[in-house]
Design an enzyme around this catalytic site. Structure first.
Site, PDB file in Angstrom:
ATOM      1  N   ASP A 107     -10.469 -20.765   3.567  1.00  0.00           N
ATOM      2  CA  ASP A 107     -11.719 -21.408   3.972  1.00  0.00           C
ATOM      3  C   ASP A 107     -12.649 -20.351   4.570  1.00  0.00           C
ATOM      4  OD1 ASP A 107     -13.496 -23.388   4.523  1.00  0.00           O
ATOM      5  OD2 ASP A 107     -12.510 -24.068   6.356  1.00  0.00           O
ATOM      6  N   GLU A 108     -13.936 -20.547   4.510  1.00  0.00           N
ATOM      7  CA  GLU A 108     -14.909 -19.641   5.141  1.00  0.00           C
ATOM      8  C   GLU A 108     -14.645 -18.178   4.763  1.00  0.00           C
ATOM      9  OE1 GLU A 108     -17.350 -20.976   6.571  1.00  0.00           O
ATOM     10  OE2 GLU A 108     -16.796 -22.597   7.950  1.00  0.00           O
ATOM     11  N   GLN A 167     -23.963 -18.104   4.824  1.00  0.00           N
ATOM     12  CA  GLN A 167     -23.585 -18.540   6.170  1.00  0.00           C
ATOM     13  C   GLN A 167     -22.700 -17.522   6.872  1.00  0.00           C
ATOM     14  OE1 GLN A 167     -22.828 -22.823   6.936  1.00  0.00           O
ATOM     15  NE2 GLN A 167     -22.940 -23.000   4.722  1.00  0.00           N
ATOM     16  N   ARG A 190     -28.026 -27.664   9.521  1.00  0.00           N
ATOM     17  CA  ARG A 190     -27.193 -28.606  10.293  1.00  0.00           C
ATOM     18  C   ARG A 190     -27.820 -29.990  10.321  1.00  0.00           C
ATOM     19  NH1 ARG A 190     -23.231 -26.757   9.063  1.00  0.00           N
ATOM     20  NH2 ARG A 190     -24.559 -25.388   7.855  1.00  0.00           N
ATOM     21  N   LYS A 199     -17.609 -28.896   0.946  1.00  0.00           N
ATOM     22  CA  LYS A 199     -16.635 -27.820   0.903  1.00  0.00           C
ATOM     23  C   LYS A 199     -15.245 -28.251   1.370  1.00  0.00           C
ATOM     24  CE  LYS A 199     -16.578 -25.455   4.385  1.00  0.00           C
ATOM     25  NZ  LYS A 199     -16.495 -24.586   5.565  1.00  0.00           N
ATOM     26  N   THR A 200     -15.218 -28.871   2.527  1.00  0.00           N
ATOM     27  CA  THR A 200     -13.918 -29.280   3.065  1.00  0.00           C
ATOM     28  C   THR A 200     -13.269 -30.318   2.167  1.00  0.00           C
ATOM     29  OG1 THR A 200     -14.860 -28.928   5.242  1.00  0.00           O
ATOM     30  CG2 THR A 200     -12.747 -30.033   5.143  1.00  0.00           C
TER      31      THR A 200
END
Length: 885
Positions: free
Chosen positions: A260-261, A329, A677, A71-72
């Site tokens: 983002d997010e 998430q 994670r 994603k980043t």
DNA sequence: CACAATTGACTTTTT
DNA sequence: GTCAATTGTG
């Protein structure tokens, strides 16, 4: 903060089309213009979906990026791409994140992509709040503020509300300021001002005075020239709505918006984004594509006042907004995040391109399988399935372990970590992710005991510590003598004999004169309205502030800060403090001064402190990370331990009670975050007994365990590999439950382990202790056990201690007993003179060497070298002679 | 006014 | 069990 310089001109930067753009970018832009289409190296290594997300620059784009799908990378590459192809200048890009950490990360990665040296003006990249500040400083007067407004944090906010509640003549017990602060936060998260809150909400607080109180609070903020965090979003929204010229300014400015997010946006943030991203037809500016294929950024050099040539807008300007997120998430619903924002994206932005990133680069097939299967139990998802194309038969399955209680859990996790360590794994690659922070303690205790390096992430923040906040208050008053909240915080710190009465006096004078409190205090010091003592104190402190303020301009700010802390007596206060954490506090103050060096002035330092101060310590050492699941979002580790998977704790009882079904789903997403994670190894633990609020409760395994797919999970035959203590439950019962049904396991697969888990609610069932009931409970146990306690005396302790040390096979009764013994012996032998003296060096089996800080009866307060300050019974320690240093 | 004793809360957390 | 904040006492 690089890229955030406030003196950076707003509109003239992209103006000089003739000015050579930075090297690499210019060259690429040139290439792009000339139609040369060699793949730029920054696009190499992207998979097709990622590449699509990067290259679909025009129009609204929603990137559904599952955990670990890059994603980043997509976000940063996208920005680099926009710049490299000359679609926009840096200043025409707005990129918003939620945390400072994410912002920093993106900044550095963009820097790497386009070359640090080439960063001539970074995009507007920051958190919603920091960008809000930036906007608000420019347009403060439109919100009734001056541009040097101060930003209040939660603590200031609560203290202010408390004053208001008291001013209203209300009982601040019945109407807790903290609760009201949360309500205000909630309203502001929805973008609601005092006039807009629902009647019901307004009535629910302060005898129906909720709305008035909210209004009073806002008024007070304006008087103080201050903002709370919520205002940083709400003020800009209000300004945008009321002043179209301002909004248009930004419409012209921002060609590309990235978020983002996105699943974490709350309503206010959503409104803020909509205002910036959606342009009404009539006021649309010139679409870039309208300029005959020329891809250069449109010339926006004309100052806003000068006005753009108003070409008739033919169609709504394409809103080049790109939101990246993962509905699975979304774990911040409880503080106002609306998953709905992401679910609704396509409706909000018609014609949006939706791109799914499902190829996971992080975890093994087993971990992904477990996570996917678990999250599939949620409804209302956009639906993604993570996959990996690198399955490896060697990969370990997800391990589920059982333990008797939290101490054994900590011990077993510790041993597993040591085993990995022996196998060559770095501690830095391992993490323990807990549901609630109280779980951390047992791990910390255990790791101290065995000397395992660990670091706790996301504990109390640096700037939230008392000494830091005090020091900052001094600095705030010096920088801005109108900062009454800061002044009030430190008038009597260190103690100067200025109590409630004196402070009220200052308040009254301030109100009467219409001046800030500092000025009022100076005034009062010269009058004879006060008794000599407080008067002298006031005179001194006001004189001090006057002197410091004079020094502000011609003294380096770090030096000034040191002087202030010295002269005010603040450092002395801690130097004279005998308590164990005083040295640490002094150390923190030094750290504060050190951190000031990075800023060019006191003012800019204070600005950043309010928004972005988080100190990461111990970065250098190899250590296991311990943190909550919430703070683990966005991170990854080779090996992850997930303890505490029990009903009531995870899913948390309160989430179930208050959130119902959606609460459960959020908990499940949290579990999903936890699972994803892990890159290689994943260990889940649950215990049969846990102590909550000081009481032992038996627990049953989390329902989430049942939701893991059998194929990817291996249930460990209890802790037999971890030392020789007995297995308190039937280990074989693990295997026995495997059967058919929809759920591959029997419903009671883990249940059968829960020895003594008769009451269905487990640890967190509603029966648990109210403070009063609990204390009654405690008194009762103490009373009943006093008798045998006196009889057995120290003997009992030693047995108790022995049990702790040697075995976990003992039932919970004895674990309980140990605690009780400690209590009762302490009381019954209180008169016996202690064989130890203050300052003596002693040794403790569990905590190692330390110095006695205080003695009360047979209870010793000891500052341990490694374990910090603990209270222990004298019979547990011995003089440290012979126990080498 | 300062300190000690007592009471009550207690999931998650950014800004 | 532990913390902070508030109440009561010197």
């Amino acid at each position: 903060m690089p890229g955030f310089e406030d003196d950076m001109p707003f509109f003239d930067e992209p103006a000089r089309a003739s000015r050579p753009a930075p090297g690499g970018i210019a060259a690429r832009a040139m290439a792009a213009r000339q139609g040369r289409s060699a793949t730029p190296d920054y696009l190499n290594g992207l998979n097709p979906e990622q590449r699509l997300a990067v290259e679909t620059t025009e129009g609204p784009v929603l990137v559904l990026a599952g955990a670990g799908t890059g994603k980043t990378r997509v976000l940063t590459t996208r920005i680099a791409h926009i710049l490299a192809t000359g679609r926009a200048f840096p200043s025409q890009i707005l990129a918003v994140t939620f945390t400072n950490k994410a912002a920093r990360e993106m900044k550095s990665r963009i820097g790497m992509l386009i070359g640090e040296g080439n960063v001539e003006g970074m995009p507007w990249l920051g958190t919603f709040h920091s960008i809000g500040v930036k906007l608000l400083r420019r347009h403060a007067e439109l919100a009734g503020l001056r541009s040097d407004f101060t930003i209040l944090d939660t603590d200031d906010q609560v203290r202010l509300i408390k004053q208001l509640i008291q001013a209203e003549g209300l009982d601040d017990k019945r109407w807790a300021p903290r609760v009201f602060a949360q309500m205000i936060d909630g309203w502001k998260n929805k973008g609601l001002g005092p006039a807009e809150i629902p009647e019901g909400d307004a009535r629910a607080f302060a005898n129906g005075k909720g709305r008035e109180l909210y209004q009073a609070y806002q008024n007070r903020l304006l008087t103080l020239n201050a903002c709370d965090f919520g205002d940083l979003l709400c003020h800009p929204i209000r300004i945008f709505r009321a002043h179209h010229d301002v909004l248009e300014e930004y419409h012209r400015r921002f060609k590309y918006i990235l978020v983002d997010e996105y699943q974490d946006t709350n309503t206010a943030q959503y409104m803020w984004l909509r205002l910036l991203a959606q342009r009404p037809r009539q006021s649309a500016s010139v679409p870039a594509e309208g300029r005959g294929g020329d891809r250069r950024p449109p010339d926006v050099s004309g100052a806003p006042a000068q006005g753009q040539p108003q070409e008739a807008a033919v169609r709504p300007v394409s809103v080049n907004i790109c939101c990246v997120g993962d509905d699975d998430q979304s774990i911040y619903g409880w503080r106002g995040a609306e998953v709905d924002n992401i679910l609704r994206f396509e409706k909000d932005f018609p014609g949006a391109t939706v791109i799914r990133l499902e190829r996971n680069y992080r975890s093994t097939a087993h971990i992904l399988g477990a996570a996917s299967h678990l999250i599939a139990h949620n409804e209302g998802r956009l639906g993604k399935t993570l996959f990996t194309d690198r399955p490896d038969p060697e990969d370990a399955k997800v391990n589920v372990h059982a333990a008797w209680d939290s101490d054994e859990e900590a011990r077993a996790v510790g041993e597993a970590i040591e085993a990995y360590q022996r196998g060559g794994h770095a501690l830095n690659d391992m993490a323990i992710l807990v549901r609630a922070s109280f779980q951390m303690r047992s791990f910390e205790d255990r790791f101290i005991e065995i000397g395992l390096n660990y670091r706790v992430i996301g504990g109390p923040r640096f700037y939230e510590r008392q000494e830091i906040r005090d020091a900052l208050a001094y600095l705030r008053v010096v920088a801005n003598s109108g900062d009454d909240l800061a002044f009030e915080r430190i008038v009597n710190v260190p103690k100067r004999g200025l109590g409630e009465a004196a402070i009220r006096q200052i308040h009254d004078t301030a109100r009467a004169l219409g001046t800030p409190m500092l000025a009022a205090a100076a005034n009062l010091a010269e009058s004879d309205e006060l008794k000599p003592k407080p008067r002298a104190a006031l005179r001194e402190i006001t004189a001090n502030f006057e002197r410091w303020q004079k020094a502000l301009d011609n003294t380096p700010h770090t030096e000034l800060a040191e002087t202030i802390l010295e002269e005010s007596g603040y450092t002395d206060m801690w130097k004279n403090d005998r308590s164990a954490d005083a040295p640490g506090r002094l150390e923190n103050l030094k750290e504060l001064i050190r951190s000031m060096e990075e800023y060019e002035s006191l003012r800019s330092f204070l600005e950043h402190v309010a928004l972005v101060m988080d100190a990461e310590q111990n970065e250098g050492m190899d250590a296991v990370s311990i943190m909550t699941l919430h703070s683990a979002k966005g991170l990854e580790f080779e090996t992850v331990f997930l303890p505490g998977w029990e009903e009531g704790l995870f899913p948390h009882q309160r989430a179930l009670d208050e959130g119902g079904r959606s609460g459960l789903e959020e908990e499940r997403r949290l579990a999903y975050v936890g699972l994803t994670r892990a890159k290689k190894n994943l260990h889940i633990w649950f215990v049969s007994n846990r102590r909550i609020h000081g009481l032992w409760q038996s627990t049953i395994p989390s329902r989430f365990l049942e939701e893991l797919p059998e194929a990817h999970v291996e249930v460990q035959e209890s802790g037999n590999s971890y030392g020789g203590y007995g297995n308190p439950y039937g280990g074989s019962s693990f295997a026995s439950g495997r059967g058919g049904r929809q759920n591959p396991y029997g419903a009671s697969r883990f249940d059968s382990l829960g020895q003594g888990s008769s009451d269905k609610g487990g640890a967190f069932s509603n029966s648990y202790a109210t403070p009063g009931w609990q204390r009654a409970q405690q008194n009762r146990t103490e009373a009943t056990s006093r008798n045998w306690g006196t009889r057995s005396g120290h003997q009992v302790e030693r047995i108790g201690y022995g049990e702790t040390d040697s075995g976990y096979g003992a039932g919970r009764g004895s674990v309980k007993g140990r605690t009780i013994d400690g209590e009762l012996v302490a009381k019954s032998v209180a008169e016996t003179p202690s064989p130890f003296s203050v300052g003596e060096r002693v040794f403790h089996q569990k905590f190692g060497n330390g110095n006695i800080a205080a003695i009360e009866g047979n209870k010793l307060t000891i500052d341990f070298d490694k374990a910090g300050q603990k209270k222990v019974l004298d019979s547990f320690v011995e003089g440290s002679r012979g126990v080498g240093e």
